[in-house]
Design an enzyme around this catalytic site. Structure first.
Site, PDB file in Angstrom:
ATOM      1  N   GLU A 120      53.449  46.100  43.404  1.00  0.00           N
ATOM      2  CA  GLU A 120      53.150  46.236  41.982  1.00  0.00           C
ATOM      3  C   GLU A 120      51.797  45.590  41.701  1.00  0.00           C
ATOM      4  O   GLU A 120      51.315  44.788  42.504  1.00  0.00           O
ATOM      5  CB  GLU A 120      54.240  45.562  41.141  1.00  0.00           C
ATOM      6  CG  GLU A 120      54.406  44.096  41.483  1.00  0.00           C
ATOM      7  CD  GLU A 120      55.650  43.490  40.852  1.00  0.00           C
ATOM      8  OE1 GLU A 120      55.593  43.200  39.664  1.00  0.00           O
ATOM      9  OE2 GLU A 120      56.645  43.302  41.565  1.00  0.00           O
ATOM     10  N   LYS A 122      48.990  43.085  40.290  1.00  0.00           N
ATOM     11  CA  LYS A 122      48.918  41.684  39.879  1.00  0.00           C
ATOM     12  C   LYS A 122      48.206  41.671  38.534  1.00  0.00           C
ATOM     13  O   LYS A 122      47.031  42.033  38.439  1.00  0.00           O
ATOM     14  CB  LYS A 122      48.152  40.868  40.908  1.00  0.00           C
ATOM     15  CG  LYS A 122      48.199  39.389  40.614  1.00  0.00           C
ATOM     16  CD  LYS A 122      47.708  38.585  41.816  1.00  0.00           C
ATOM     17  CE  LYS A 122      48.000  37.105  41.677  1.00  0.00           C
ATOM     18  NZ  LYS A 122      47.350  36.485  40.535  1.00  0.00           N
ATOM     19  N   ASP A 124      46.568  40.307  35.077  1.00  0.00           N
ATOM     20  CA  ASP A 124      45.681  39.192  34.804  1.00  0.00           C
ATOM     21  C   ASP A 124      45.992  38.632  33.425  1.00  0.00           C
ATOM     22  O   ASP A 124      45.392  39.004  32.430  1.00  0.00           O
ATOM     23  CB  ASP A 124      44.236  39.690  34.878  1.00  0.00           C
ATOM     24  CG  ASP A 124      43.303  38.577  35.281  1.00  0.00           C
ATOM     25  OD1 ASP A 124      43.799  37.472  35.574  1.00  0.00           O
ATOM     26  OD2 ASP A 124      42.093  38.812  35.292  1.00  0.00           O
ATOM     27  N   TYR A 230      54.924  42.341  31.055  1.00  0.00           N
ATOM     28  CA  TYR A 230      55.676  43.006  32.125  1.00  0.00           C
ATOM     29  C   TYR A 230      56.337  41.931  32.964  1.00  0.00           C
ATOM     30  O   TYR A 230      55.687  40.949  33.352  1.00  0.00           O
ATOM     31  CB  TYR A 230      54.758  43.816  33.050  1.00  0.00           C
ATOM     32  CG  TYR A 230      54.321  45.159  32.506  1.00  0.00           C
ATOM     33  CD1 TYR A 230      55.187  45.960  31.758  1.00  0.00           C
ATOM     34  CD2 TYR A 230      53.040  45.643  32.775  1.00  0.00           C
ATOM     35  CE1 TYR A 230      54.783  47.199  31.278  1.00  0.00           C
ATOM     36  CE2 TYR A 230      52.631  46.885  32.298  1.00  0.00           C
ATOM     37  CZ  TYR A 230      53.507  47.653  31.548  1.00  0.00           C
ATOM     38  OH  TYR A 230      53.107  48.863  31.084  1.00  0.00           O
ATOM     39  N   LYS A 320      44.123  40.471  46.590  1.00  0.00           N
ATOM     40  CA  LYS A 320      43.195  40.529  45.459  1.00  0.00           C
ATOM     41  C   LYS A 320      42.209  41.674  45.616  1.00  0.00           C
ATOM     42  O   LYS A 320      41.768  41.964  46.732  1.00  0.00           O
ATOM     43  CB  LYS A 320      42.418  39.214  45.377  1.00  0.00           C
ATOM     44  CG  LYS A 320      43.248  38.026  44.951  1.00  0.00           C
ATOM     45  CD  LYS A 320      43.495  38.046  43.468  1.00  0.00           C
ATOM     46  CE  LYS A 320      43.903  36.694  42.924  1.00  0.00           C
ATOM     47  NZ  LYS A 320      42.886  35.683  42.921  1.00  0.00           N
ATOM     48  N   CYS A 414       4.995  47.278  23.123  1.00  0.00           N
ATOM     49  CA  CYS A 414       5.659  47.892  24.277  1.00  0.00           C
ATOM     50  C   CYS A 414       5.026  47.374  25.566  1.00  0.00           C
ATOM     51  O   CYS A 414       3.800  47.429  25.717  1.00  0.00           O
ATOM     52  CB  CYS A 414       5.534  49.409  24.201  1.00  0.00           C
ATOM     53  SG  CYS A 414       6.084  50.238  25.701  1.00  0.00           S
ATOM     54  N   CYS A 417       3.110  50.664  27.171  1.00  0.00           N
ATOM     55  CA  CYS A 417       1.974  51.364  26.563  1.00  0.00           C
ATOM     56  C   CYS A 417       1.274  50.540  25.482  1.00  0.00           C
ATOM     57  O   CYS A 417       0.240  50.957  24.962  1.00  0.00           O
ATOM     58  CB  CYS A 417       2.418  52.712  25.999  1.00  0.00           C
ATOM     59  SG  CYS A 417       3.383  52.569  24.492  1.00  0.00           S
ATOM     60  N   CYS A 432      10.076  51.441  21.183  1.00  0.00           N
ATOM     61  CA  CYS A 432       8.639  51.595  21.315  1.00  0.00           C
ATOM     62  C   CYS A 432       8.229  52.785  20.461  1.00  0.00           C
ATOM     63  O   CYS A 432       8.853  53.844  20.505  1.00  0.00           O
ATOM     64  CB  CYS A 432       8.287  51.856  22.781  1.00  0.00           C
ATOM     65  SG  CYS A 432       6.693  52.653  22.993  1.00  0.00           S
ATOM     66  N   CYS A 438       3.649  56.993  25.450  1.00  0.00           N
ATOM     67  CA  CYS A 438       4.167  55.935  26.322  1.00  0.00           C
ATOM     68  C   CYS A 438       4.598  56.543  27.659  1.00  0.00           C
ATOM     69  O   CYS A 438       5.499  57.381  27.717  1.00  0.00           O
ATOM     70  CB  CYS A 438       5.355  55.249  25.654  1.00  0.00           C
ATOM     71  SG  CYS A 438       6.089  53.964  26.678  1.00  0.00           S
TER      72      CYS A 438
HETATM   73  S1  IVH Z   1      55.169  37.232  41.737  1.00  0.00           S
HETATM   74  C1  IVH Z   1      57.609  34.178  43.672  1.00  0.00           C
HETATM   75  N1  IVH Z   1      54.075  39.364  40.709  1.00  0.00           N
HETATM   76  O1  IVH Z   1      50.187  35.484  39.756  1.00  0.00           O
HETATM   77  C2  IVH Z   1      56.498  35.041  43.257  1.00  0.00           C
HETATM   78  N2  IVH Z   1      53.105  37.254  40.221  1.00  0.00           N
HETATM   79  O2  IVH Z   1      49.141  33.775  41.773  1.00  0.00           O
HETATM   80  C3  IVH Z   1      55.941  34.682  41.945  1.00  0.00           C
HETATM   81  N3  IVH Z   1      51.195  37.363  38.700  1.00  0.00           N
HETATM   82  O3  IVH Z   1      51.948  32.681  38.681  1.00  0.00           O
HETATM   83  C4  IVH Z   1      54.896  35.544  41.418  1.00  0.00           C
HETATM   84  N4  IVH Z   1      51.214  39.539  38.410  1.00  0.00           N
HETATM   85  O4  IVH Z   1      51.491  34.505  36.970  1.00  0.00           O
HETATM   86  C5  IVH Z   1      54.030  38.031  40.823  1.00  0.00           C
HETATM   87  N5  IVH Z   1      53.241  41.323  39.801  1.00  0.00           N
HETATM   88  C6  IVH Z   1      53.185  40.000  39.935  1.00  0.00           C
HETATM   89  C7  IVH Z   1      52.220  39.232  39.263  1.00  0.00           C
HETATM   90  C8  IVH Z   1      52.207  37.849  39.439  1.00  0.00           C
HETATM   91  C9  IVH Z   1      50.621  38.400  38.085  1.00  0.00           C
HETATM   92  C10 IVH Z   1      50.735  35.967  38.567  1.00  0.00           C
HETATM   93  C11 IVH Z   1      51.845  35.027  38.223  1.00  0.00           C
HETATM   94  C12 IVH Z   1      51.798  33.941  39.248  1.00  0.00           C
HETATM   95  C13 IVH Z   1      50.430  34.118  39.825  1.00  0.00           C
HETATM   96  C14 IVH Z   1      50.408  33.632  41.253  1.00  0.00           C
END
Ligand code: IVH
Length: 673
Positions: A120, A122, A124, A230, A320, A414, A417, A432, A438
């Protein structure tokens, strides 16, 4: 039972029924992305509940859908002790790291079988633990140091996609859902725009926006922020969680808690990588920021065997994406002159690698931006490079400002020119005033003319255009067709062969299409799409040149500003002279045919509202495949509003603006036409 008790009971039942309905609608809207009823119906139920609760305040419960508006400010957040610690994640940065992770896991499990992973994005944002007891949200806490976080229940209650009460009846007595609170990009941009209009400081990025909004002591402020959530796991749970991570996630989704729609189960590291690359490609088209992928061993039994190392699970790892932001230093600022004379301040940076590419320039957009971000030469800045867009300076790192910075000042003349630089009242862009005098504007005009989507002149790159203009061989786009092979061959790094190739390419480019030619002329605000609409509307260049502003505005996509630019372009004697020379040089195109129904929906904007018989997302996808745009709100720019069952305010707005309204059958007809 007396009369009064009975009616009290009936009212209680009615209130509970309304709450159940609203929860179900929320679930369909936020979790399943398939609204059951139009917004207006939701609003109606909501108000019915609200007024009943006003009449019978003793019946208000904390889990009622009406209780999301925020409450009086706190003086501080209470500390929360997490029953199960909130963990962090290890990172990996390369494909080899991923192969190693897979091999290590297999070794520990003592098996060479391929592993299933739940994968899934990650997100932010900010990690949150949601605690439900008997189905009711009783506490929401930040991660803090993993063991102790802050109680942000009041704030979290204002996030509409988070259920205050779980749905169904098979949820455990206690369950903690863990996930990320984030601010979707649309909300983030809108929020920042408003902040700027009010003269307030905008957020640097959606992550800060989410964190800043959630850590407000006054939850009424949080309530106004467009936050979303989520889940990605569970904390304490007093039920058998099942056998897989993905199974757990599907169950909490059934209870009404949103889970990423991108969640998948794949087998083996190679499939993990495919998923990673797929999402990285789509990263910029998602509605929210993600900074990588999380891979989790799907079997809960295997998770137990793998266990934990310090504060991170051995069964999960984050991969990442290359960072889109880096720190560097502004070494100088130069002012670039664009095709229309627009002067853009550009920062010359100490070179730095961002998302795999060395960046040494970043646009500062305009002087308003420079002032707002308070950027000075010598500052350490955060630069961002997302997708294919030009890198930009996000913000200054204030505490790294040296004493000897110098201010960025817009020149009065400018830099190319020497003509005056003018800034019209109310416009952000300074220009300009040299026009075709120009050479920078002329060069940019020629580059644009030759570019791939315009006349597509093979081999006529930016460098060569500059050489040709600097050597005095051409003055404007018409000059291209008067070039002689020997002129070109004499230029540095050119030879007879490449000069000959350029001549061929120029010759070939003389036959194109009306829309390409129109676009290539570089009329202000006439982009590719507008040029296409104009060609379709008028079919001939003469007809376009003869049209007045009013007539031009009958073209889709052409408003008063564009129309004025077109008319003024064809009024300028020097433009007419260039045009004459181009046509005399043999520029031509096959007669324009009115295209009927090729992609009839190309560029059209749709809004879907009300309840439709198939998921909205399906219609949306079909429309997009036919080239249409699908947006959320109705404006003058909307071409069609599709109104399903019991459509509400959007339908009204469409009617008041005179936007074409279709019913579902008419939409189906358009889609199959
Ligand atoms: S799993 C035991 N899944 O990343 C596993 N973390 O770097 C716990 N985060 O503190 C985390 N998206 O805030 C998991 N799909 C995702 C995530 C996720 C963002 C964040 C989370 C965690 C941090 C760790």
């Amino acid at each position: 039972m007396n009369q009064q008790q009975q009616s009290q009971e009936q009212i209680e039942q009615q209130i509970e029924r309304l709450r159940e309905q609203l929860r179900r609608h929320n679930h369909h809207y936020y979790v399943l992305d398939e609204p059951l009823v139009p917004d207006s119906e939701y609003d109606r139920l909501f108000h019915q509940l609200k007024s009943l609760e006003e009449q019978y305040p003793e019946l208000i419960t904390a889990d009622s859908p009406t209780q999301r508006v925020g409450a009086a400010p706190l003086s501080s957040f209470k500390e929360v002790h997490h029953k199960a610690p909130m963990l962090s994640l290890g990172n990996l940065f390369s494909e080899t790291d991923l192969m190693d992770f897979e091999q290590r896991s297999r070794n520990r499990l003592g098996s060479d079988d391929p592993l299933d992973y739940e994968v899934e994005p990650k997100l932010d944002g900010l990690a949150i633990n949601l605690r439900y007891e008997n189905g009711v949200l009783v506490q929401a806490a930040t991660r803090g140091d993993g063991t102790r976080g802050e109680d942000v229940t009041r704030n979290v209650r204002t996030i509409e996609s988070i259920p205050l009460k779980l749905i169904g009846d098979d949820y455990p007595r206690v369950v903690e859902a863990r996930g990320e609170v984030f601010m979707p990009l649309a909300g983030f941009n809108a929020f920042n725009k408003k902040a700027l209009e009010r003269g307030e400081k905008p957020f640097a990025n959606p992550r800060n926006a989410a964190a800043g909004s959630l850590r407000q002591l006054d939850s009424r402020i949080t309530a106004k922020r467009p936050l979303a959530f989520y889940a990605y796991g569970v904390g304490e749970i007093d039920a058998d969680p099942g056998v897989t991570q993905s199974g757990v996630m599907m169950r909490i989704r059934e209870w009404g808690i949103p889970v990423s729609p991108e969640l998948q189960v794949v087998t083996g590291a190679k499939a993990c990588l495919d998923y990673y690359h797929d999402l990285m490609r789509r990263r910029d088209s998602l509605a929210y920021d993600i900074d990588g992928i999380v891979y989790k061993v799907n079997s809960l039994e295997k998770q137990r065997v793998l266990g934990y190392v310090s504060r991170a699970p051995r069964w999960a790892i984050a991969h990442k994406f290359p960072a889109q932001e880096e720190l560097t230093v502004v070494e100088a600022v130069e002012f670039q002159v664009g095709r229309t004379g627009a002067i853009t301040p550009v920062a010359r940076l100490q070179p730095v690698t961002v998302a795999g590419v060395v960046v040494s320039n970043a646009t500062l957009h305009n002087m308003d931006e420079v002032q707002r971000k308070d950027i000075r030469v010598g500052d350490t800045v955060i630069i961002r490079r997302a997708g294919d867009v030009i890198p930009e300076v996000v913000s200054v790192v204030g505490d790294r400002r040296p004493v000897d910075t110098s201010a960025i000042v817009m020149p009065q003349k400018c830099p190319v020119c020497g003509s005056d630089i003018l800034r019209t009242e109310g416009e952000v862009v300074a220009r300009c005033s040299g026009g075709l005098y120009c050479s920078a504007q002329r060069k940019e005009g020629i580059k644009h003319f030759a570019s791939r989507k315009a006349m597509d002149i093979d081999g006529l790159g930016d460098k060569l255009v500059e050489q040709l203009v600097d050597a005095g061989l051409i003055e404007d786009i018409a000059g291209l067709y008067q070039l002689h092979v020997e002129d070109v061959a004499g230029l540095e790094r050119m030879g007879a062969k490449s000069a000959g190739n350029l001549m061929d390419a120029l010759h070939k480019s003389r036959t194109s299409s009306l829309s390409r030619f129109l676009f290539a002329l570089g009329i202000r605000e006439v982009g590719e799409a507008t040029a296409k609409s104009l060609a379709q509307e008028f079919l001939t260049l003469d007809a376009i040149m003869a049209a007045d502003e009013e007539r031009l505005q009958q073209t889709p996509d052409v408003g008063p500003v564009v129309a004025a630019h077109i008319v003024s372009f064809f009024q300028q004697p020097h433009n007419l002279a260039v045009l004459g020379k181009l046509l005399a040089a043999g520029i031509e195109w096959p007669e324009e045919q009115r295209q009927q129904g090729e992609t009839p929906l190309q560029g059209k904007t749709f809004v879907l509202t009300g309840a439709l018989s198939r998921p909205r997302s399906e219609f949306k996808q079909q429309l997009q495949q036919l080239g249409a745009k699908v947006t959320g709100s109705v404006s003058k720019k909307t071409d069609y509003v599709v109104a399903g069952e019991a459509a509400g305010s959007k339908l009204k707005k469409a009617e008041s603006l005179g936007v074409t309204v279709l019913n579902e059958a008419e939409l189906e007809e358009l889609l199959t036409a």
